[in-house]
Design a protein around this motif. Structure first.
Motif, PDB file in Angstrom:
ATOM      1  N   SER A  35      33.288  19.017  73.365  1.00 41.07           N
ATOM      2  CA  SER A  35      32.011  19.480  73.111  1.00 41.07           C
ATOM      3  C   SER A  35      32.124  21.153  73.386  1.00 41.07           C
ATOM      4  O   SER A  35      32.810  21.437  74.232  1.00 41.07           O
ATOM      5  CB  SER A  35      30.851  19.033  73.877  1.00 41.07           C
ATOM      6  N   CYS A  36      31.344  21.979  72.551  1.00 40.83           N
ATOM      7  CA  CYS A  36      31.081  23.208  72.822  1.00 40.83           C
ATOM      8  C   CYS A  36      32.394  24.120  72.653  1.00 40.83           C
ATOM      9  O   CYS A  36      32.569  25.250  73.510  1.00 40.83           O
ATOM     10  CB  CYS A  36      30.495  23.590  74.114  1.00 40.83           C
ATOM     11  N   ILE A  37      33.073  23.911  71.663  1.00 37.01           N
ATOM     12  CA  ILE A  37      34.368  24.719  71.411  1.00 37.01           C
ATOM     13  C   ILE A  37      34.193  25.048  70.086  1.00 37.01           C
ATOM     14  O   ILE A  37      33.845  24.228  69.204  1.00 37.01           O
ATOM     15  CB  ILE A  37      35.432  23.772  71.404  1.00 37.01           C
ATOM     16  N   SER A  38      34.311  26.168  70.152  1.00 38.89           N
ATOM     17  CA  SER A  38      33.988  27.065  68.677  1.00 38.89           C
ATOM     18  C   SER A  38      35.231  27.946  68.307  1.00 38.89           C
ATOM     19  O   SER A  38      35.928  28.345  69.289  1.00 38.89           O
ATOM     20  CB  SER A  38      32.679  27.886  68.850  1.00 38.89           C
ATOM     21  N   GLY A  39      35.337  27.836  66.933  1.00 40.19           N
ATOM     22  CA  GLY A  39      36.578  28.353  66.285  1.00 40.19           C
ATOM     23  C   GLY A  39      37.616  27.378  66.314  1.00 40.19           C
ATOM     24  O   GLY A  39      38.024  26.955  67.295  1.00 40.19           O
ATOM     25  N   PRO A  40      38.479  27.751  65.056  1.00 41.24           N
ATOM     26  CA  PRO A  40      39.673  26.967  64.737  1.00 41.24           C
ATOM     27  C   PRO A  40      40.923  27.201  65.883  1.00 41.24           C
ATOM     28  O   PRO A  40      41.450  26.122  66.159  1.00 41.24           O
ATOM     29  CB  PRO A  40      39.939  27.250  63.312  1.00 41.24           C
TER      30      PRO A  40
END
Length: 106
Positions: A35-40
């Motif tokens: 959860s709450c991980i943004s960006g590839p």
């Protein structure tokens, strides 16, 4: 081998890990929800970390990390200081790598 799938709108992702023997037979596979991980890049770096962590937990001491994401592998191979937005994941993964007898990248 590691890979990841993410949902941009919610910043949720899933890390997928497959561990094979020297003949290519699958020994074990798993997924882990994040959860709450943004960006590839962050999603791929976290998947790599989970793969290394899983391998160490199962006491696989000689590993080959398949190049799922060249950017992440290049960061792991680098001896320089990492100031990117994924530096925490890279540093944690590098710490895990020290626990293996050998860790190579293909």
């Amino acid at each position: 081998k590691f890979d990841a799938l993410s949902k941009k709108e919610t910043h949720d992702s899933i890390s997928g890990i497959v561990i094979r023997d020297h003949n290519g037979h699958v020994l074990v596979a798993c997924t882990k929800r994040n959860s709450c991980i943004s960006g590839p890049s962050a999603v791929e770096a976290l998947a790599c970390f989970h793969g290394l962590e899983f391998s160490l937990g199962l006491r696989f001491m000689d590993v080959i990390v398949e190049r799922g994401c060249a950017f992440i592998v290049n960061k792991l191979r680098s001896n320089g200081t990492n100031h990117s937005n994924i530096s925490g994941f890279i540093q944690d993964a590098k710490s895990l790598i020290k626990g293996f007898h050998s860790c190579n990248f293909s």
